[in-house]
Design a protein around this motif. Structure first.
Motif, PDB file in Angstrom:
ATOM      1  N   ARG A 115       0.828  -1.212   0.000  1.00  0.00           N
ATOM      2  CA  ARG A 115       0.000   0.000   0.000  1.00  0.00           C
ATOM      3  C   ARG A 115       0.858   1.256   0.000  1.00  0.00           C
ATOM      4  O   ARG A 115       0.414   2.316  -0.444  1.00  0.00           O
ATOM      5  N   GLU A 116       2.072   1.157   0.522  1.00  0.00           N
ATOM      6  CA  GLU A 116       2.941   2.331   0.660  1.00  0.00           C
ATOM      7  C   GLU A 116       4.064   2.374  -0.357  1.00  0.00           C
ATOM      8  O   GLU A 116       4.500   3.453  -0.758  1.00  0.00           O
ATOM      9  N   PHE A 117       4.559   1.191  -0.780  1.00  0.00           N
ATOM     10  CA  PHE A 117       5.730   1.154  -1.656  1.00  0.00           C
ATOM     11  C   PHE A 117       5.389   0.457  -2.963  1.00  0.00           C
ATOM     12  O   PHE A 117       4.722  -0.580  -2.962  1.00  0.00           O
ATOM     13  N   SER A 118       5.913   1.010  -4.062  1.00  0.00           N
ATOM     14  CA  SER A 118       5.722   0.351  -5.350  1.00  0.00           C
ATOM     15  C   SER A 118       6.915  -0.524  -5.731  1.00  0.00           C
ATOM     16  O   SER A 118       6.823  -1.330  -6.661  1.00  0.00           O
ATOM     17  N   ARG A 119       8.033  -0.369  -5.024  1.00  0.00           N
ATOM     18  CA  ARG A 119       9.190  -1.235  -5.225  1.00  0.00           C
ATOM     19  C   ARG A 119       9.793  -1.590  -3.871  1.00  0.00           C
ATOM     20  O   ARG A 119      10.016  -0.710  -3.037  1.00  0.00           O
ATOM     21  N   ILE A 120      10.052  -2.884  -3.672  1.00  0.00           N
ATOM     22  CA  ILE A 120      10.784  -3.352  -2.503  1.00  0.00           C
ATOM     23  C   ILE A 120      12.026  -4.080  -3.007  1.00  0.00           C
ATOM     24  O   ILE A 120      11.918  -5.037  -3.772  1.00  0.00           O
ATOM     25  N   ILE A 121      13.192  -3.596  -2.615  1.00  0.00           N
ATOM     26  CA  ILE A 121      14.472  -4.196  -3.016  1.00  0.00           C
ATOM     27  C   ILE A 121      15.013  -4.977  -1.827  1.00  0.00           C
ATOM     28  O   ILE A 121      15.187  -4.417  -0.736  1.00  0.00           O
ATOM     29  N   LEU A 122      15.283  -6.260  -2.020  1.00  0.00           N
ATOM     30  CA  LEU A 122      15.832  -7.095  -0.959  1.00  0.00           C
ATOM     31  C   LEU A 122      17.331  -7.281  -1.172  1.00  0.00           C
ATOM     32  O   LEU A 122      17.754  -7.781  -2.222  1.00  0.00           O
ATOM     33  N   ASP A 123      18.128  -6.855  -0.190  1.00  0.00           N
ATOM     34  CA  ASP A 123      19.557  -7.155  -0.195  1.00  0.00           C
ATOM     35  C   ASP A 123      19.719  -8.457   0.583  1.00  0.00           C
ATOM     36  O   ASP A 123      19.556  -8.490   1.799  1.00  0.00           O
ATOM     37  N   CYS A 124      20.034  -9.534  -0.127  1.00  0.00           N
ATOM     38  CA  CYS A 124      19.926 -10.884   0.435  1.00  0.00           C
ATOM     39  C   CYS A 124      21.262 -11.383   0.992  1.00  0.00           C
ATOM     40  O   CYS A 124      22.324 -11.018   0.484  1.00  0.00           O
ATOM     41  N   PRO A 125      21.218 -12.241   1.988  1.00  0.00           N
ATOM     42  CA  PRO A 125      22.452 -12.823   2.517  1.00  0.00           C
ATOM     43  C   PRO A 125      23.048 -13.828   1.537  1.00  0.00           C
ATOM     44  O   PRO A 125      22.316 -14.480   0.791  1.00  0.00           O
ATOM     45  N   PRO A 126      24.383 -13.972   1.525  1.00  0.00           N
ATOM     46  CA  PRO A 126      25.039 -14.874   0.571  1.00  0.00           C
ATOM     47  C   PRO A 126      25.034 -16.320   1.065  1.00  0.00           C
ATOM     48  O   PRO A 126      26.060 -16.833   1.518  1.00  0.00           O
ATOM     49  N   MET A 127      23.897 -16.961   0.952  1.00  0.00           N
ATOM     50  CA  MET A 127      23.787 -18.341   1.427  1.00  0.00           C
ATOM     51  C   MET A 127      22.520 -18.963   0.856  1.00  0.00           C
ATOM     52  O   MET A 127      21.646 -18.267   0.331  1.00  0.00           O
ATOM     53  N   GLN A 128      22.443 -20.302   0.952  1.00  0.00           N
ATOM     54  CA  GLN A 128      21.226 -21.014   0.596  1.00  0.00           C
ATOM     55  C   GLN A 128      20.732 -21.741   1.842  1.00  0.00           C
ATOM     56  O   GLN A 128      21.373 -22.678   2.319  1.00  0.00           O
ATOM     57  N   ASN A 129      19.608 -21.286   2.370  1.00  0.00           N
ATOM     58  CA  ASN A 129      19.051 -21.880   3.577  1.00  0.00           C
ATOM     59  C   ASN A 129      17.583 -21.463   3.679  1.00  0.00           C
ATOM     60  O   ASN A 129      16.964 -21.111   2.672  1.00  0.00           O
ATOM     61  N   GLU A 130      17.030 -21.490   4.880  1.00  0.00           N
ATOM     62  CA  GLU A 130      15.631 -21.117   5.068  1.00  0.00           C
ATOM     63  C   GLU A 130      15.356 -19.684   4.603  1.00  0.00           C
ATOM     64  O   GLU A 130      14.286 -19.386   4.061  1.00  0.00           O
TER      65      GLU A 130
END
Length: 247
Positions: A115-130
Motif C-alpha cells: 500500500r505504501e511502496f511500489s518497489r521493494i528491493i531485498l539485499d539478500c544474505p550470501p547463502m542457501q538456507n531457510e
C-alpha cells in the motif's frame, strides 16, 4: 508493486552495492516509493546510504508472528527511499524460520507494505538456507550478480536446478556480470560465451568510491560509464517487470 531480490549464494560479488544503487535509482529516477530491505547480517545497505548504526538489534523480530515491518522502517537521506535495516539479530533467523514453519513468512510481510511502496528491493544474505527459500517465495524477480568465469556460469545452472527442485517454479532470473574487467583475458572469454547476453557492470574505481563516499554513484558521478551501466541494468529490470505483468 514489485519485490526485487538481489541474490547470490557467495559474497564478494558487489551484491549490496548493486542493491543500494537499484533502490536509489528506483526512487530518484523512477519516481517510485521504494523500500530497501536489508536481510544481510553485515548491514551494509545502511552504511552505503550514509546512515548511522542502528541503536537496537530488532531486525529478526519482524519475522515473529506479531512482527510489523512498518514499525522499523526509517527514512534515508534520499527522497522516496526508505530502509529496513539488518543487524546481528539476523544471525539466528534461519533457525527461527525453520521453527516457525511458515515457508512464505517474508512474502506475507511484504503484502501490507504494498500500500505504501511500489518497489521493494531485498539485499539478500550470501547463502542457501531457510532465508533464501523465503526470498525466492517473495520475489517477483531475482537479480543474480556473477563474476565472469566458467564456474559462475555453472553455479547459475545449479541455482536454476535447485530452485526448480525445491520450489517447482521460481521467479524470473536476471543474471548480471558484476565487477567485469575487460583487460582480463578470462573475463573477455567468459563474456564471449554463454554470458554474452547478460548485463555488465564493470570493475571501476568510481563504483568502489560508493563505499568511501557512502553514497550511490549517481549522486556524485552520474555521467561516468559505470553509472550508465547501472542505469541500463535498472531499466532492463523495469522492462522485465512490465513483461511479467503483461504475461
Amino acid at each position: 508493486m514489485a519485490v526485487i531480490a538481489v541474490y547470490s549464494s557467495k559474497g564478494g560479488v558487489g551484491k549490496t552495492t548493486l542493491a543500494v544503487d537499484l533502490a536509489w535509482r528506483s526512487a530518484a529516477l523512477g519516481g517510485n516509493r521504494t523500500l530497501l530491505w536489508d536481510l544481510d547480517v553485515q548491514g551494509g545497505a545502511g552504511f552505503l546510504l550514509g546512515m548511522d548504526e542502528a541503536p537496537r538489534m530488532r531486525a529478526a523480530s519482524l519475522f515473529q508472528r506479531e512482527g510489523r515491518p512498518e514499525q522499523l522502517i526509517e527514512p534515508t537521506p534520499y527522497a522516496g527511499l526508505s530502509l529496513l535495516r539488518a543487524d546481528d539479530s539476523l544471525r539466528g533467523l534461519p533457525v527461527h524460520l525453520a521453527r516457525l514453519g511458515q515457508k512464505k513468512r517474508l512474502a506475507q510481510l511484504t503484502w501490507p507494505l504494498r500500500r505504501e511502496f511500489s518497489r521493494i528491493i531485498l539485499d539478500c544474505p550470501p547463502m542457501q538456507n531457510e532465508v533464501s527459500e523465503q526470498i525466492i517465495a517473495a520475489a517477483d524477480v531475482l537479480i543474480v550478480p556473477l563474476p565472469a568465469s566458467p564456474l559462475a556460469a555453472r553455479a547459475l545452472d545449479l541455482l536454476r536446478r535447485d530452485l526448480l527442485r525445491q520450489n517447482g517454479r521460481h521467479p524470473p532470473l536476471l543474471p548480471v556480470l558484476s565487477m567485469y574487467d575487460a583487460r582480463r583475458k578470462g573475463h573477455r572469454a567468459a563474456r564471449e560465451g554463454r554470458m554474452a547476453p547478460f548485463p555488465v557492470i564493470p570493475m571501476a574505481s568510481m563504483i568502489e568510491q560508493t563505499a568511501f563516499r557512502r553514497a550511490p554513484i549517481g549522486t556524485f558521478a552520474p555521467n561516468c560509464e559505470p553509472a550508465r551501466a547501472l542505469d541500463r541494468l535498472w531499466r532492463a529490470i523495469e522492462v522485465k517487470l512490465m513483461d511479467e505483468e503483461a504475461a
